[in-house]
Design an enzyme around this catalytic site. Structure first.
Site, PDB file in Angstrom:
ATOM      1  N   GLU A 250     -16.418 -13.032  93.433  1.00  5.52           N
ATOM      2  CA  GLU A 250     -17.874 -12.965  93.261  1.00  5.52           C
ATOM      3  C   GLU A 250     -18.550 -12.803  94.628  1.00  5.52           C
ATOM      4  O   GLU A 250     -19.485 -12.020  94.790  1.00  5.52           O
ATOM      5  CB  GLU A 250     -18.355 -14.237  92.569  1.00  5.52           C
ATOM      6  CG  GLU A 250     -19.838 -14.231  92.317  1.00  5.52           C
ATOM      7  CD  GLU A 250     -20.318 -15.412  91.486  1.00  5.52           C
ATOM      8  OE1 GLU A 250     -19.464 -16.151  90.943  1.00  5.52           O
ATOM      9  OE2 GLU A 250     -21.539 -15.599  91.401  1.00  5.52           O
ATOM     10  N   GLY A 372     -24.212 -18.423  94.957  1.00  2.16           N
ATOM     11  CA  GLY A 372     -24.059 -19.530  95.909  1.00  2.16           C
ATOM     12  C   GLY A 372     -24.948 -19.239  97.104  1.00  2.16           C
ATOM     13  O   GLY A 372     -24.808 -18.184  97.738  1.00  2.16           O
TER      14      GLY A 372
HETATM   15  C1  FAD Z   1     -32.326 -12.545  90.934  1.00  2.00           C
HETATM   16  C2  FAD Z   1     -31.407 -13.682  90.631  1.00  2.00           C
HETATM   17  C3  FAD Z   1     -30.295 -13.479  89.837  1.00  2.00           C
HETATM   18  C4  FAD Z   1     -29.464 -14.547  89.498  1.00  2.00           C
HETATM   19  N1  FAD Z   1     -28.416 -14.336  88.627  1.00  2.00           N
HETATM   20  C5  FAD Z   1     -27.748 -15.410  88.149  1.00  2.00           C
HETATM   21  C6  FAD Z   1     -26.792 -15.256  87.102  1.00  2.00           C
HETATM   22  O1  FAD Z   1     -26.507 -14.150  86.635  1.00  2.00           O
HETATM   23  N2  FAD Z   1     -26.195 -16.356  86.610  1.00  2.00           N
HETATM   24  C7  FAD Z   1     -26.470 -17.601  87.076  1.00  2.00           C
HETATM   25  O2  FAD Z   1     -25.902 -18.555  86.585  1.00  2.00           O
HETATM   26  N3  FAD Z   1     -27.354 -17.780  88.069  1.00  2.00           N
HETATM   27  C8  FAD Z   1     -28.015 -16.727  88.610  1.00  2.00           C
HETATM   28  N4  FAD Z   1     -28.940 -16.896  89.598  1.00  2.00           N
HETATM   29  C9  FAD Z   1     -29.214 -18.240  90.082  1.00  2.00           C
HETATM   30  C10 FAD Z   1     -28.692 -18.506  91.485  1.00  2.00           C
HETATM   31  O3  FAD Z   1     -27.303 -18.503  91.503  1.00  2.00           O
HETATM   32  C11 FAD Z   1     -29.311 -19.835  91.948  1.00  2.00           C
HETATM   33  O4  FAD Z   1     -30.695 -19.610  92.141  1.00  2.00           O
HETATM   34  C12 FAD Z   1     -28.675 -20.355  93.223  1.00  2.00           C
HETATM   35  O5  FAD Z   1     -27.340 -20.747  92.987  1.00  2.00           O
HETATM   36  C13 FAD Z   1     -29.444 -21.541  93.813  1.00  2.00           C
HETATM   37  O6  FAD Z   1     -29.703 -22.520  92.851  1.00  2.00           O
HETATM   38  P1  FAD Z   1     -31.195 -23.089  92.686  1.00  2.00           P
HETATM   39  O7  FAD Z   1     -32.090 -21.926  92.523  1.00  2.00           O
HETATM   40  O8  FAD Z   1     -31.198 -24.126  91.644  1.00  2.00           O
HETATM   41  O9  FAD Z   1     -31.531 -23.738  94.093  1.00  2.00           O
HETATM   42  P2  FAD Z   1     -31.171 -25.236  94.555  1.00  2.00           P
HETATM   43  O10 FAD Z   1     -29.773 -25.541  94.241  1.00  2.00           O
HETATM   44  O11 FAD Z   1     -32.225 -26.137  94.026  1.00  2.00           O
HETATM   45  O12 FAD Z   1     -31.334 -25.107  96.121  1.00  2.00           O
HETATM   46  C14 FAD Z   1     -32.602 -25.179  96.805  1.00  2.00           C
HETATM   47  C15 FAD Z   1     -32.331 -25.172  98.302  1.00  2.00           C
HETATM   48  O13 FAD Z   1     -31.537 -26.317  98.653  1.00  2.00           O
HETATM   49  C16 FAD Z   1     -30.384 -25.905  99.348  1.00  2.00           C
HETATM   50  N5  FAD Z   1     -29.247 -26.789  99.026  1.00  2.00           N
HETATM   51  C17 FAD Z   1     -28.809 -27.180  97.811  1.00  2.00           C
HETATM   52  N6  FAD Z   1     -27.738 -27.955  97.924  1.00  2.00           N
HETATM   53  C18 FAD Z   1     -27.465 -28.058  99.250  1.00  2.00           C
HETATM   54  C19 FAD Z   1     -26.459 -28.708 100.018  1.00  2.00           C
HETATM   55  N7  FAD Z   1     -25.473 -29.412  99.446  1.00  2.00           N
HETATM   56  N8  FAD Z   1     -26.502 -28.580 101.358  1.00  2.00           N
HETATM   57  C20 FAD Z   1     -27.473 -27.852 101.973  1.00  2.00           C
HETATM   58  N9  FAD Z   1     -28.446 -27.215 101.291  1.00  2.00           N
HETATM   59  C21 FAD Z   1     -28.436 -27.310  99.959  1.00  2.00           C
HETATM   60  C22 FAD Z   1     -30.117 -24.486  98.848  1.00  2.00           C
HETATM   61  O14 FAD Z   1     -29.311 -23.774  99.772  1.00  2.00           O
HETATM   62  C23 FAD Z   1     -31.528 -23.934  98.750  1.00  2.00           C
HETATM   63  O15 FAD Z   1     -31.953 -23.516 100.023  1.00  2.00           O
HETATM   64  C24 FAD Z   1     -29.743 -15.844  90.004  1.00  2.00           C
HETATM   65  C25 FAD Z   1     -30.843 -16.028  90.839  1.00  2.00           C
HETATM   66  C26 FAD Z   1     -31.673 -14.992  91.137  1.00  2.00           C
HETATM   67  C27 FAD Z   1     -32.881 -15.257  92.003  1.00  2.00           C
END
Ligand code: FAD
Length: 385
Positions: A250, A372
């Site tokens: 991925e 990720g």
């Molecule tokens: C256009 C688009 C397409 C997508 N497609 C898919 C899809 O097909 N399937 C799917 O399942 N998901 C999909 N996603 C979701 C995407 O994988 C998530 O948005 C992403 O994994 C981050 O999760 P979150 O948005 O909940 O952010 P959060 O996890 O809430 O993170 C917010 C911030 O905190 C930081 N953070 C979190 N944990 C830690 C840590 N342990 N240490 C340091 N920093 C940290 C993150 O890096 C980020 O900066 C998509 C997103 C977008 C925008």
């Protein structure tokens, strides 16, 4: 559009050269002419999936016995790179072919592979993977969607968000807790054929900063009834292990689109600065323009060589999660930096939607977030220190 002075990757073959040429022609004739229309509508035509299937450009890495083209990840990489070079940033096909289909190939039973893979290869089924939820993205162990065994099947409850291909998908791999009392060990992957699933509902297509015609959506499961065979594989609680094992691939898919988009940005910009004049001469003649592009080309070359090496290692099954995370994080960061520097050289035109560089700037941003986040990539890399 060969802007980088790099030798062909070690894994390039005559067969892959032909695939590259065939893909380039197909995209230029069949998909690129529709880009403006899709951009205005905010979604790609469903028929594009069927066309891609007919051209053999879906599931290129899936064995022929399951309807694929019988290639390898090198075939997927060539196609993904061409999508990026053609400006098809929003296309969900790399996820369909390089993530969804391999989950079924790698973890499905023989029956599941025969049932789903041939239809994914033709585009009859459009694949999606639904991991993220409103309350759980990076921290997938805390997903709240449940798939509870009842009688001879499962009942699925929960909601997912940000799901790529969310409007067109009719085969969705859903990350759910089959044992909500457990974290990772209670997690399973269940496969939802949406046309046959009462209780499944699509939410709206989400409005986004970029990737305008990607049908990223919310999905809802309200007491959705699934047959027992919806569980991917035969054993519950394997979801996390399955997700972790397929992560390097991925991440490489994002890395490939990043390097492809970098090459496209450079190519468009070099053409532009040779034509655009200021103070009586083309702006390429200013040393600042030359130095900017010389630096971008150098970094892009470093990125391309690293990318090709990672693909080589992945083809030999030697690519570890740490290195794949480096490729995803570093190349998507580089993409954002280079596209920004290129846009600057377009001046005000770089800010206009009709100029591809402007869309590329918006499209680039999400590459640091999905598959990720780049912070999570660094967390993974740091574990190896
Ligand atoms: C256009 C688009 C397409 C997508 N497609 C898919 C899809 O097909 N399937 C799917 O399942 N998901 C999909 N996603 C979701 C995407 O994988 C998530 O948005 C992403 O994994 C981050 O999760 P979150 O948005 O909940 O952010 P959060 O996890 O809430 O993170 C917010 C911030 O905190 C930081 N953070 C979190 N944990 C830690 C840590 N342990 N240490 C340091 N920093 C940290 C993150 O890096 C980020 O900066 C998509 C997103 C977008 C925008």
């Amino acid at each position: 559009m060969e802007v980088l002075s790099v030798p062909p990757p070690s894994w390039m073959t005559e067969d892959l050269n032909m695939l590259q040429e065939q893909t380039r022609k197909f995209l230029a004739h069949e998909l690129v002419p529709h880009l403006e229309e899709w951009h205005d509508k905010g979604i790609m035509d469903r028929s594009a999936w069927t066309k891609l299937g007919e051209a053999g450009l879906l599931c290129a890495g899936i064995p022929e016995e399951y309807g694929g083209a019988g290639g390898s990840f090198a075939h997927e990489t060539i196609i993904n790179h061409e999508f990026a070079l053609a400006g098809l940033d929003s296309i969900g096909a790399p996820l369909h072919s390089g993530i969804v289909a391999p989950y079924i190939l790698n973890y499905g039973t023989e029956e599941q592979k025969k049932k789903w893979l041939p239809r994914l290869a033709t585009g009859e089924l459009v694949g999606a993977i639904a991991m993220s939820e409103p309350g759980a993205g990076s921290d997938l162990q805390s997903v709240r969607t449940t798939a509870i065994k009842t009688g001879n099947g499962y009942v699925l409850n929960g909601s997912k968000t940000f799901i790529t291909n969310g409007q067109h998908a009719n085969l969705i791999i859903v990350v759910a807790k089959t044992d909500p009392t457990q974290g990772a060990k209670g997690t399973s992957l269940v496969v939802v054929e949406t046309d046959e699933t009462p209780g499944f509902r699509r939410g709206k297509k989400l409005k986004k900063l970029g990737m305008d015609w990607a049908d990223t959506s919310e999905l809802f499961f309200d007491d959705a009834k699934l047959p027992a065979e919806a569980l991917l594989g035969t054993e519950e609680g394997q979801g996390f292990v399955q997700l972790m094992r397929d992560l390097p691939q991925e991440r490489m898919i994002v890395a490939t689109s990043a390097i492809g988009m970098i090459e496209r940005a450079l190519s468009l910009t070099i053409d532009y600065v040779k034509e655009r004049k200021a103070f009586g001469k083309p702006i390429i003649e200013y040393q600042n323009t030359q130095f900017e592009l010389a630096e971008c080309k150098t970094e892009a070359t470093i990125g391309r060589v690293f990318h090709d090496n990672c693909v080589e290692r992945h083809l030999k099954k030697e690519l570890d999660t740490t290195t794949a995370s480096m490729a995803k994080y570093w190349l998507s960061d580089l993409q954002n930096k280079i596209v920004d520097r290129c846009l600057q050289l377009f001046g005000g035109y770089g800010f206009m939607d009709e100029y591809p560089i402007s869309r590329m700037y918006r499209d680039a941003r999400v590459q640091r977030i999905y598959a990720g986040t780049n912070e999570i990539m660094k967390v993974v890399i740091a574990r190896s220190l």
